[in-house]
Design a protein around this motif. Structure first.
Motif, PDB file in Angstrom:
ATOM      1  N   VAL A  81       0.854  -1.190   0.000  1.00  0.00           N
ATOM      2  CA  VAL A  81       0.000   0.000   0.000  1.00  0.00           C
ATOM      3  C   VAL A  81       0.889   1.239   0.000  1.00  0.00           C
ATOM      4  CG1 VAL A  81      -1.835   1.247   1.209  1.00  0.00           C
ATOM      5  CG2 VAL A  81      -1.752  -1.262   1.300  1.00  0.00           C
ATOM      6  N   VAL A  82       0.711   2.114  -0.995  1.00  0.00           N
ATOM      7  CA  VAL A  82       1.528   3.314  -1.111  1.00  0.00           C
ATOM      8  C   VAL A  82       0.916   4.441  -0.272  1.00  0.00           C
ATOM      9  CG1 VAL A  82       2.504   5.030  -2.674  1.00  0.00           C
ATOM     10  CG2 VAL A  82       2.254   2.667  -3.427  1.00  0.00           C
ATOM     11  N   VAL A  83       1.772   5.109   0.491  1.00  0.00           N
ATOM     12  CA  VAL A  83       1.368   6.282   1.274  1.00  0.00           C
ATOM     13  C   VAL A  83       2.112   7.484   0.693  1.00  0.00           C
ATOM     14  CG1 VAL A  83       1.220   7.327   3.564  1.00  0.00           C
ATOM     15  CG2 VAL A  83       1.129   4.827   3.311  1.00  0.00           C
ATOM     16  N   PRO A  84       1.489   8.258  -0.203  1.00  0.00           N
ATOM     17  CA  PRO A  84       2.167   9.437  -0.748  1.00  0.00           C
ATOM     18  C   PRO A  84       2.208  10.558   0.276  1.00  0.00           C
ATOM     19  CG  PRO A  84      -0.043   9.237  -1.670  1.00  0.00           C
ATOM     20  CD  PRO A  84       0.161   8.055  -0.777  1.00  0.00           C
ATOM     21  N   TRP A 167      -4.691  -0.269  -2.160  1.00  0.00           N
ATOM     22  CA  TRP A 167      -3.521   0.068  -2.965  1.00  0.00           C
ATOM     23  C   TRP A 167      -2.918   1.403  -2.518  1.00  0.00           C
ATOM     24  CZ3 TRP A 167      -3.750   2.209  -8.617  1.00  0.00           C
ATOM     25  CH2 TRP A 167      -2.461   2.261  -9.159  1.00  0.00           C
ATOM     26  N   MET A 168      -3.774   2.316  -2.048  1.00  0.00           N
ATOM     27  CA  MET A 168      -3.326   3.645  -1.664  1.00  0.00           C
ATOM     28  C   MET A 168      -3.871   4.000  -0.282  1.00  0.00           C
ATOM     29  SD  MET A 168      -4.374   5.770  -5.094  1.00  0.00           S
ATOM     30  CE  MET A 168      -4.060   5.151  -6.753  1.00  0.00           C
ATOM     31  N   LEU A 169      -3.051   4.662   0.492  1.00  0.00           N
ATOM     32  CA  LEU A 169      -3.491   5.297   1.741  1.00  0.00           C
ATOM     33  C   LEU A 169      -3.081   6.751   1.619  1.00  0.00           C
ATOM     34  CD1 LEU A 169      -4.703   5.199   4.558  1.00  0.00           C
ATOM     35  CD2 LEU A 169      -2.487   4.446   5.438  1.00  0.00           C
ATOM     36  N   MET A 170      -4.034   7.590   1.204  1.00  0.00           N
ATOM     37  CA  MET A 170      -3.759   8.971   0.823  1.00  0.00           C
ATOM     38  C   MET A 170      -4.261   9.910   1.915  1.00  0.00           C
ATOM     39  SD  MET A 170      -5.028   8.587  -3.115  1.00  0.00           S
ATOM     40  CE  MET A 170      -4.419  10.194  -3.598  1.00  0.00           C
ATOM     41  N   TYR A 171      -3.360  10.749   2.417  1.00  0.00           N
ATOM     42  CA  TYR A 171      -3.736  11.663   3.494  1.00  0.00           C
ATOM     43  C   TYR A 171      -4.280  12.959   2.903  1.00  0.00           C
ATOM     44  CZ  TYR A 171      -2.239   8.664   7.211  1.00  0.00           C
ATOM     45  OH  TYR A 171      -2.174   7.614   8.101  1.00  0.00           O
ATOM     46  N   THR A 172      -5.457  13.342   3.405  1.00  0.00           N
ATOM     47  CA  THR A 172      -6.097  14.561   2.926  1.00  0.00           C
ATOM     48  C   THR A 172      -5.245  15.759   3.281  1.00  0.00           C
ATOM     49  OG1 THR A 172      -7.364  14.740   4.979  1.00  0.00           O
ATOM     50  CG2 THR A 172      -8.407  13.595   3.137  1.00  0.00           C
ATOM     51  N   SER A 173      -5.475  16.856   2.544  1.00  0.00           N
ATOM     52  CA  SER A 173      -4.619  18.034   2.688  1.00  0.00           C
ATOM     53  C   SER A 173      -4.758  18.719   4.029  1.00  0.00           C
ATOM     54  CB  SER A 173      -4.929  19.039   1.574  1.00  0.00           C
ATOM     55  OG  SER A 173      -6.290  19.441   1.641  1.00  0.00           O
ATOM     56  N   GLY A 174      -5.825  18.405   4.763  1.00  0.00           N
ATOM     57  CA  GLY A 174      -5.979  18.999   6.083  1.00  0.00           C
ATOM     58  C   GLY A 174      -6.416  20.446   6.049  1.00  0.00           C
ATOM     59  N   THR A 175      -7.235  20.849   5.054  1.00  0.00           N
ATOM     60  CA  THR A 175      -7.686  22.239   4.980  1.00  0.00           C
ATOM     61  C   THR A 175      -8.606  22.589   6.149  1.00  0.00           C
ATOM     62  OG1 THR A 175      -9.510  21.575   3.538  1.00  0.00           O
ATOM     63  CG2 THR A 175      -7.504  22.351   2.475  1.00  0.00           C
ATOM     64  N   THR A 176      -9.211  21.582   6.775  1.00  0.00           N
ATOM     65  CA  THR A 176     -10.122  21.859   7.886  1.00  0.00           C
ATOM     66  C   THR A 176      -9.722  21.142   9.162  1.00  0.00           C
ATOM     67  OG1 THR A 176     -11.574  20.042   7.185  1.00  0.00           O
ATOM     68  CG2 THR A 176     -12.067  22.225   6.327  1.00  0.00           C
ATOM     69  N   MET A 214       2.491  14.634  -7.769  1.00  0.00           N
ATOM     70  CA  MET A 214       2.153  13.213  -7.837  1.00  0.00           C
ATOM     71  C   MET A 214       1.783  12.647  -6.470  1.00  0.00           C
ATOM     72  SD  MET A 214       2.107  12.131 -10.934  1.00  0.00           S
ATOM     73  CE  MET A 214       2.173  10.349 -10.711  1.00  0.00           C
ATOM     74  N   CYS A 215       1.898  13.441  -5.422  1.00  0.00           N
ATOM     75  CA  CYS A 215       1.415  13.035  -4.103  1.00  0.00           C
ATOM     76  C   CYS A 215      -0.042  13.427  -3.903  1.00  0.00           C
ATOM     77  CB  CYS A 215       2.277  13.646  -3.004  1.00  0.00           C
ATOM     78  SG  CYS A 215       2.371  15.460  -3.062  1.00  0.00           S
ATOM     79  N   HIS A 216      -0.653  14.021  -4.912  1.00  0.00           N
ATOM     80  CA  HIS A 216      -2.012  14.536  -4.815  1.00  0.00           C
ATOM     81  C   HIS A 216      -2.963  13.719  -5.676  1.00  0.00           C
ATOM     82  CE1 HIS A 216      -5.347  17.378  -5.829  1.00  0.00           C
ATOM     83  NE2 HIS A 216      -5.272  17.595  -4.541  1.00  0.00           N
ATOM     84  N   ALA A 217      -4.224  13.638  -5.254  1.00  0.00           N
ATOM     85  CA  ALA A 217      -5.204  12.804  -5.939  1.00  0.00           C
ATOM     86  C   ALA A 217      -5.363  13.164  -7.406  1.00  0.00           C
ATOM     87  CB  ALA A 217      -6.559  12.904  -5.224  1.00  0.00           C
ATOM     88  N   GLY A 315     -14.619  16.885  -7.289  1.00  0.00           N
ATOM     89  CA  GLY A 315     -14.402  15.600  -6.656  1.00  0.00           C
ATOM     90  C   GLY A 315     -13.558  15.785  -5.410  1.00  0.00           C
ATOM     91  N   SER A 316     -13.081  14.687  -4.872  1.00  0.00           N
ATOM     92  CA  SER A 316     -12.259  14.731  -3.670  1.00  0.00           C
ATOM     93  C   SER A 316     -11.406  13.479  -3.610  1.00  0.00           C
ATOM     94  CB  SER A 316     -13.136  14.831  -2.414  1.00  0.00           C
ATOM     95  OG  SER A 316     -13.879  13.633  -2.235  1.00  0.00           O
ATOM     96  N   THR A 317     -10.445  13.475  -2.711  1.00  0.00           N
ATOM     97  CA  THR A 317      -9.625  12.284  -2.503  1.00  0.00           C
ATOM     98  C   THR A 317     -10.508  11.095  -2.161  1.00  0.00           C
ATOM     99  OG1 THR A 317      -7.835  13.686  -1.682  1.00  0.00           O
ATOM    100  CG2 THR A 317      -7.702  11.335  -1.171  1.00  0.00           C
ATOM    101  N   GLU A 318     -11.533  11.339  -1.332  1.00  0.00           N
ATOM    102  CA  GLU A 318     -12.396  10.253  -0.874  1.00  0.00           C
ATOM    103  C   GLU A 318     -13.317   9.726  -1.970  1.00  0.00           C
ATOM    104  OE1 GLU A 318     -11.822  12.891   2.845  1.00  0.00           O
ATOM    105  OE2 GLU A 318     -11.817  13.102   0.669  1.00  0.00           O
TER     106      GLU A 318
END
Length: 522
Positions: A81-84, A167-176, A214-217, A315-318
């Motif tokens: 599982v990739v964590v960008p 396959w991916m564990l993508m952390y949201t940008s944390g805007t909120t 490339m670390c972004h959705a 859209g969104s990461t989710e």
């Protein structure tokens, strides 16, 4: 019944079908599909040889470069599982993600090695599982990326990877708030790729230029679509966006598609006429994403790219893509983000009690599609909050018009309540952004003794423009309701506006800066 192929499996198919076609490149190095597949499967064996096993997380900290697509493909083949990790983060923020994701290995580009060294002894990854790549020599105790690939077996791994596996564990940008890990499966990625191909009409003869990180959705999802159908992908590997250089790459690189934020387009449009006078006729599809674009920007983009259709998405990461606005709808539905993408259930707009709101009224947007994320990592309560049955929300507010087009209002968490009235910052920002002197704007709510919150506008002016608070407030007077008008204004330099890696204004960070340290508040 057959299942969708994972991206690791599909890369092997493309290596067989079109082995000598360029599959992926950055501005320094290119790989055919055969070379890409060979390096990916060697890297998969190398990572498994470090003691990793199916489901383990591998974090990646790197600027834009072609190694990203090697790592994604290798992980898909090995069941990892990739964590960008966003390259703009500092040491403590990176450490939080590495610890939260419980990563088993870290792949880091030499130019970002200082971030790893900043974490130091607190790095939650064994030294023997820190993999280093780039021009600089590999530090003692780290593993050299190219050495691992060079020594590994050249065969497909025998890992049993199922479409439902993550396959991916993508952390949201944390805007909120604090970033949350978004779990995405191979099946979801494949379905999103297929829907993207249908919506944009892309095929194996197309070529994408990926400018976003490339670390972004955004870039990752478009990379997935192009690699899945056998199109070619170029990663814009400059460390900062150079509009004149980007125009040259678009003109000379055979690109047929790119996705940019409005700021990128505005920077290209602001170039001297000679710099813009390139042959851009091969570009047939352009995407505006991550933030709304002004009508004058859209018209100017269409003039600059005469053969290109202009798309816009929400859209969104989710959720992946939720809606798409197509070229023929750009000026008949100004301000809209389009309608539901192919394969999606009808969007639901709900009030606080979970009831559907009538057309024209704002409600919280819930979407349902076959590629929505599988949940937040280690946050079951947040996952439950995000879903109503098969419908998912990320807290955005929207309204639907009589023709079924969706108009975003704002993030629910950004809403300002002034004198008992709800004010959506994006509506005020859209108005202020139309002022000819305004280049960028962010609207936040600040404490007010009379109104509870007051509407405050932070403005970045266009180069050479002159505007003061009184002039802006006077300009607003006849253009928006009194309770929505800014009551205070601050003017910022462009680099003072806090933004994410993709150009979104960080309202929460801006508000904190405006409020100052807690001891100064009263």
């Amino acid at each position: 019944m057959g299942e969708v192929l994972t991206h690791g499996q599909m890369l092997a198919v493309q290596a067989r079908l079109q082995p000598d076609r360029i599959g992926a490149r950055d501005l320094e190095r290119a790989m055919t599909f055969r070379q890409w597949n060979d390096r990916a499967r060697r890297l998969a064996h190398a990572l498994l040889g470090l003691g990793l096993s199916k489901g383990d997380r591998v974090a990646v900290l790197a600027y834009n470069c072609v190694e990203w697509v090697e790592i994604y493909a290798a992980a898909a083949k090995a069941g990892l599982v990739v964590v960008p990790v966003n390259f703009r983060l500092v040491g403590p923020e990176v450490r939080f993600i590495l610890e939260d994701a419980e990563v088993a290995a870290l792949i880091v580009q030499d130019a970002l090695g200082g971030v790893v060294e900043e974490i130091g002894a607190d790095l939650p990854v064994p030294p023997g599982r820190v993999v280093w790549f780039g021009a600089a020599p590999c530090p003692a105790g780290r593993r050299a990326y190219e050495d691992l690939i060079g020594r590994a077996r050249d065969s497909e791994p025998d890992a049993a990877v199922a479409p439902a596996d993550p396959w991916m564990l993508m952390y949201t940008s944390g805007t909120t708030g604090r970033p949350k890990g978004v779990i995405r499966s191979h099946r979801g990625a494949a379905m999103l790729s297929l829907v993207t191909e249908i919506e944009l009409g892309i095929h194996r003869e197309d070529a994408a230029l990926l400018v976003m990180p490339m670390c972004h959705a955004n870039s990752l999802y478009f990379f997935g679509a192009f690699s899945y159908c056998g199109g070619s992908t170029t990663i814009y590997s400059r460390r900062s966006f150079d509009p004149e250089h980007c125009v040259r790459v678009l003109a000379e690189g055979g690109t047929t598609f790119t996705s940019l934020v409005p700021t990128h387009y505005a920077m290209m449009l602001g170039l001297p006429a000679a710099a813009r006078a390139q042959d851009l006729g091969r570009v047939t599809r352009l995407m505006i994403s991550s933030a709304p674009a002004r009508p004058d920007t859209k018209r100017a983009v269409m003039e600059m790219f005469p053969n290109s259709g202009l798309f816009e998405l929400y859209g969104s990461t989710e959720t992946g893509w939720v809606t798409m606005l197509h070229p023929e709808e750009q000026f008949t539905k100004l301000g809209s983000v389009g309608r539901e993408c192919v394969g999606s259930a009808p969007i639901r707009l709900l009030d606080e009690e979970g009831r559907e709101v009538p057309d024209g009224e704002a409600g919280e947007l819930y979407s349902s599609n076959p590629y929505t994320f599988d949940g937040y990592w280690k946050l079951p309560e947040k996952t439950r909050e995000a879903f109503r049955d098969a419908y998912c929300t990320v807290g955005d507010m929207a309204r639907r018009d009589a023709d079924g087009f969706i108009h975003l209002v704002d993030r629910k968490s950004n809403m300002i309540i002034s004198g008992g009235e709800n004010v959506y910052p994006s509506e005020v920002e859209a108005l202020l952004g139309a002022h000819p002197a305004v280049r960028d704007v962010a609207v936040v709510g600040l404490p007010d003794a009379t109104w509870g919150e007051r509407v405050h506008a932070a403005i970045v002016l266009r180069e050479g423009a002159a505007l003061d608070e009184a002039g802006l407030l006077a300009w607003c007077r006849d253009r928006i309701a009194g309770y929505k008008r800014p009551r205070s204004v601050s003017f910022l330099a462009d680099d003072e506006m806090p933004r994410t890696a993709t150009g979104k204004n960080l309202h929460r960070t801006l508000k904190q800066r405006l409020l100052g340290p807690p001891r100064e508040r009263c």
